[in-house]
Design a protein around this motif. Structure first.
Motif, short mmCIF file in Angstrom:
data_model
loop_
_atom_site.label_atom_id
_atom_site.label_comp_id
_atom_site.label_asym_id
_atom_site.label_seq_id
_atom_site.Cartn_x
_atom_site.Cartn_y
_atom_site.Cartn_z
N LEU A 1 -4.88 -8.16 -9.84
CA LEU A 1 -6.13 -8.03 -9.58
C LEU A 1 -6.71 -6.89 -10.18
CD1 LEU A 1 -5.32 -8.63 -5.57
CD2 LEU A 1 -6.95 -9.92 -6.97
N GLY A 2 -6.12 -6.28 -11.16
CA GLY A 2 -6.78 -5.12 -11.96
C GLY A 2 -6.66 -3.69 -11.15
N ILE A 3 -5.67 -3.94 -10.25
CA ILE A 3 -5.74 -2.51 -9.38
C ILE A 3 -4.42 -1.68 -10.05
CG2 ILE A 3 -5.01 -1.44 -7.18
CD1 ILE A 3 -6.05 -3.94 -5.93
N PRO A 4 -4.82 -0.46 -10.81
CA PRO A 4 -3.56 0.19 -11.66
C PRO A 4 -2.84 0.90 -10.91
CG PRO A 4 -5.69 1.45 -11.66
CD PRO A 4 -6.14 0.29 -10.76
N VAL A 5 -2.10 0.56 -9.75
CA VAL A 5 -1.22 0.99 -9.06
C VAL A 5 0.16 1.49 -10.14
CG1 VAL A 5 -1.37 0.30 -6.86
CG2 VAL A 5 0.06 -1.04 -8.34
N SER A 6 0.52 2.73 -10.08
CA SER A 6 1.30 3.40 -11.06
C SER A 6 2.61 4.00 -10.34
CB SER A 6 0.47 4.54 -11.82
OG SER A 6 1.24 5.21 -12.55
N THR A 7 2.51 4.81 -9.23
CA THR A 7 3.59 5.59 -8.74
C THR A 7 4.01 4.99 -7.22
OG1 THR A 7 2.72 7.60 -9.70
CG2 THR A 7 4.27 7.72 -8.04
N ARG A 8 5.22 4.97 -7.21
CA ARG A 8 5.75 4.66 -5.76
C ARG A 8 6.73 5.60 -5.36
NH1 ARG A 8 9.81 0.61 -8.26
NH2 ARG A 8 8.24 -1.25 -8.86
N HIS A 9 6.87 5.98 -4.18
CA HIS A 9 8.11 6.89 -3.59
C HIS A 9 8.18 6.89 -2.11
CE1 HIS A 9 5.35 10.22 -2.62
NE2 HIS A 9 4.68 10.19 -3.63
N ASN A 10 9.36 7.42 -1.61
CA ASN A 10 9.55 7.75 -0.16
C ASN A 10 8.51 9.06 -0.05
OD1 ASN A 10 11.39 5.81 -0.36
ND2 ASN A 10 13.22 7.05 0.29
N GLU A 11 7.88 8.91 1.46
CA GLU A 11 7.42 10.36 1.66
C GLU A 11 8.42 11.01 2.56
OE1 GLU A 11 5.09 12.40 1.89
OE2 GLU A 11 3.99 11.76 0.02
N VAL A 12 7.77 12.08 3.26
CA VAL A 12 8.49 12.93 3.98
C VAL A 12 9.25 12.32 5.22
CG1 VAL A 12 8.49 15.21 5.27
CG2 VAL A 12 7.44 15.12 3.19
N ALA A 13 8.37 11.64 5.99
CA ALA A 13 8.92 11.16 7.15
C ALA A 13 9.69 9.80 7.07
CB ALA A 13 7.81 10.68 8.13
N PRO A 14 10.66 9.60 7.98
CA PRO A 14 11.64 8.17 7.80
C PRO A 14 10.56 7.12 7.78
CG PRO A 14 11.68 9.44 10.00
CD PRO A 14 11.34 10.53 8.89
N SER A 15 10.58 6.06 7.00
CA SER A 15 9.82 4.68 7.09
C SER A 15 8.48 5.16 6.48
CB SER A 15 10.05 4.32 8.43
OG SER A 15 11.17 3.54 8.42
N GLN A 16 8.31 6.53 6.11
CA GLN A 16 7.01 6.66 5.25
C GLN A 16 7.03 6.48 3.69
OE1 GLN A 16 5.29 10.51 5.73
NE2 GLN A 16 3.25 9.93 6.07
N PHE A 17 5.99 6.11 2.99
CA PHE A 17 5.89 5.81 1.89
C PHE A 17 4.66 6.25 1.14
CE2 PHE A 17 9.10 3.15 3.90
CZ PHE A 17 10.34 3.32 3.25
N GLU A 18 4.33 5.98 -0.13
CA GLU A 18 3.33 6.37 -0.88
C GLU A 18 3.18 5.67 -2.21
OE1 GLU A 18 1.84 9.99 -3.29
OE2 GLU A 18 1.44 10.46 -1.20
N VAL A 19 1.71 5.08 -2.42
CA VAL A 19 1.57 4.33 -3.50
C VAL A 19 0.41 5.10 -4.27
CG1 VAL A 19 0.17 2.76 -2.37
CG2 VAL A 19 1.01 2.10 -4.73
#
Length: 719
Positions: A272-290
């Protein structure tokens, strides 16, 4: 209910693995479902493509003949990809997106049709969307109008056309229209300022990168928690013995189920042309970031709204549920949407990027200092732009920026501004280097790593951009971006006028610029803060500086309706008085409904699940105590637990019924602002914490086998 809990846990713990097969290199399929400039250039004649490109770049109106050609081309392209319907995809004032699908197929002719008129404008029913009193319920007409600056895309088997949404009488009923006007305003103001340095600058674009945080849990566990389903957050739940205190989740190994889900939604996003680039676990358990790459601000906000939908649908395929609420779990980090914002000229210059050239650093300082001044002058409005019922649970909760607006710039740039401020009215003799005398030439080209980052700051400079960290994870970025670009447009306009006034008085241009900057640095110094935004000391210090600390949404929204704000919105033609008042009505009503839903969920869970469970457990204990007593054993521990359970039950009964009575009283209040304040002060503040405390204590007392709600420790450690 306890049976449901264990059934959900059994289902969650015995999920069959869902294999995700990647389609290969991202470059092989990136933006394949987007009708962008590349596709237009291939399918349109050179003359038509040139016209459309000009419309996109300059914001000019498209003529009917050109629209017909574009409609024909996009129809052919979409049909070749199996598309059957089209929709005007817009962002009403509900916080999400909306769409009404129409088929290309014309039963009368037996062929697929799509005219330019259908591309450019449609008429969805506007009566059921929030309008804040702009329209009566029986007045249903509203219009969506194509936004060529955001590319069309295929989602499923539907061609989606990004649009604005306005009422029959022309008022904006969406988030996109005012943001486009604010972008235009900052473009005009910034371009005028840039041309004092470089006449080649003819346009300034706002760019944005939106870091999206989120929680994710098993779908069955989500479905077994009525509070998550109804309110988006857990209204009850005792903290697990192990939460985020070990810092072992942050940037840790991504769990297998989550990893497959991430790959799935990322691939769909790339198509869809969305330039997602980064993924990782965040600080809290079961929390993430894109996080995506930077894009034009209009496209970036559209893409973030689309990304949230893509993630939710992908989660369903993996038997997961994505939570975007700002505070789904008490005692753990909340969810933000960090908006990384910068300004780029048509000549390719990032106006927030320091340079090796002293002359260019003066241009950098102009935009840097004016941004700080804009935040200082309109801090309350910026605070209002991120106000919501969900974000109120998060802001200031020791894992998110406080409700106090401040700007972090780092020690090095603090020294630069201090030196510039203290130089006084220096005189530059012929042949002397003004930049050296002012210290401007000391600013290094790359400042990204020359200062630490401050995660407690709501608005921080991070090297070549400002990061607005206070935006809530479930919110549409359009609202804060509208305000941010507007206040800078207002400030740059004032700056340009001040400099011109000094120049007319005989001051040399560079000295007029520096003189004005020095004045702004001094006036806005109170908004700059380098320390710990979580500390009590900062709250006290901010009050001494005269900075506001508006902790709740109903009162924060007042900033939109001050004379100062009204004049600014009107002056730049972003929102008129009717639109401003309507939006506040909508926001107050939304706040009321969300707190009302949370209170109703609390009442339902307490009266129908928690209290019956606690009474049943208490009866078990009483029977046990009586049995021990017949044996001559006086078990003080059991009696103590019985008394504790009884006390919490009585507290819950009393507080819940009082809360219900308070709701009934407030619902008779006709003034929406007063009702919203009532729900904030007399429902949320008075009862939520007390009720939660009692329920969470009972969770620790009642036998685990009997407890009806899935617990935090069961939801948050998904592997």
């Amino acid at each position: 209910m306890a049976h449901l809990r264990f059934k959900a846990l059994d289902l969650a713990n015995n999920r069959p693995k869902i294999n995700f097969e990647s389609k290969g290199k991202i470059s092989d399929f990136y933006a394949q479902d987007v009708f962008g400039l590349k596709q237009m250039q291939t399918l349109l004649s050179p003359d038509i493509f040139k016209k459309v490109k000009k419309v996109i770049e300059d914001g000019t109106k498209i003529d009917a003949d050109t629209a017909d050609v574009v409609a024909s081309a996009v129809k052919s392209w979409a049909l070749s990809k199996g598309v059957t319907h089209y929709t005007h995809w817009f962002q009403p004032l509900t916080g999400s997106t909306a769409e009404k699908h129409d088929t290309f197929f014309d039963a009368g002719s037996g062929i697929e049709r799509f005219k330019g008129s259908a591309l450019v404008q449609q008429e969805p029913d506007a009566s059921s969307f929030p309008n804040g009193g702009i329209r009566s319920t029986f007045e249903a007409r509203g219009y969506t109008a194509w936004d060529p600056s955001s590319p069309m895309f295929i989602y499923g088997a539907t061609l989606c056309i990004p649009t604005i949404f306005v009422s029959y009488t022309g008022e904006a009923l969406d988030n996109k229209a005012p943001m486009l006007k604010a972008i235009e305003a900052v473009d005009k103001a910034a371009t005028k300022v840039c041309q004092m340095f470089d006449k080649k600058v003819t346009r300034v674009k706002a760019s944005l990168g939106v870091e999206q945080e989120y929680f994710i849990i098993d779908k069955a566990l989500y479905a077994s928690r009525p509070d998550l389903v109804m309110a988006g957050r857990t209204v009850f739940g005792h903290n697990p013995a192990r939460g985020q205190q070990l810092d072992d989740h942050y940037f840790g190994s991504i769990p297998t189920r989550i990893y497959d889900f991430m790959r799935d939604f990322e691939e769909e996003s790339h198509r869809l042309g969305i330039p997602v680039s980064t993924r990782h676990n965040e600080v809290a358990p079961s929390q993430f970031e894109v996080a995506p790459l930077f894009e034009d601000i209009n496209v970036a906000t559209d893409h973030n709204q689309l990304l949230m939908d893509v993630m939710s649908r992908a989660a369903e395929r993996h038997n997961l549920k994505v939570l975007f609420h700002e505070k789904p779990f008490a005692g753990l980090n909340g969810t933000g949407k960090h908006n990384n914002w910068s300004l780029i000229t048509n000549t390719g210059v990032n106006l927030f990027q320091p340079s090796s050239s002293a002359r260019d650093n003066l241009l950098f300082l102009v935009f840097f200092v004016n941004t700080i001044k804009a935040v200082y002058e309109h801090a309350d409005l910026l605070r209002a732009s991120i106000a919501s019922a969900g974000n109120d649970h998060r802001l200031g909760a020791n894992e998110a920026p406080p409700a106090i607006m401040s700007v972090f710039i780092g020690s090095q740039l603090t020294n630069v501004l201090d030196e510039l401020e203290k130089k006084g009215n220096i005189k530059v003799e012929k042949g002397e280097n003004m930049y050296m005398k002012l210290g401007i030439d000391k600013i290094p080209r790359i400042i990204l790593d020359n200062t630490d980052r401050n995660r407690t700051s709501p608005f921080a400079f991070t090297g070549n951009k400002f990061e607005f960290r206070a935006v809530g994870g479930n919110e549409n970025s359009s609202s804060p971006m509208t305000v941010l670009n507007l206040i800078l447009a207002e400030q740059l306009t004032a700056f340009y006028e001040n400099v011109q006034k000094e120049m007319k008085g005989g001051t040399e241009k560079r000295m007029a610029i520096v003189s004005t900057l020095r004045k702004y640095i001094k006036e806005s110094k109170a908004i700059r803060f380098e320390g710990d935004g979580y500390s009590d000391e900062w709250v006290e210090e901010a009050e001494k500086r005269g900075l506001s600390n508006i902790k709740d949404t109903p009162r924060a929204l007042d900033a939109y309706l001050t004379d100062k704000s009204r004049k600014m919105f009107n002056r730049h033609k972003v929102l008129n008085d009717v639109e401003l008042e309507a939006r506040n009505e909508i926001r107050w009503e939304s706040y009321i409904m969300k707190i009302q839903i949370e209170s109703r969920v609390m009442g339902d869970l307490v009266l129908n699940h928690i209290i019956p469970t606690a009474i049943a457990y208490q009866n078990k204990l009483i029977k046990n105590a009586e049995g021990l007593k017949t044996l001559g054993i006086n078990n003080k521990e059991v009696i103590s637990i019985i008394e504790s359970v009884s006390g919490y039950i009585e507290t819950l009964r009393k507080e819940v019924y009082n809360m219900i009575d308070e709701r009934r009283r407030l619902n008779k209040e006709e003034d929406l602002r007063e009702r919203a304040i009532g729900y904030c002060d007399d429902v949320k503040a008075k009862y939520f914490d007390t009720i939660r405390y009692a329920v969470d204590k009972l969770e620790m007392l009642v036998d685990d086998e009997d407890w009806p709600l899935v617990k935090y420790r069961e939801m948050l450690f998904l592997r």
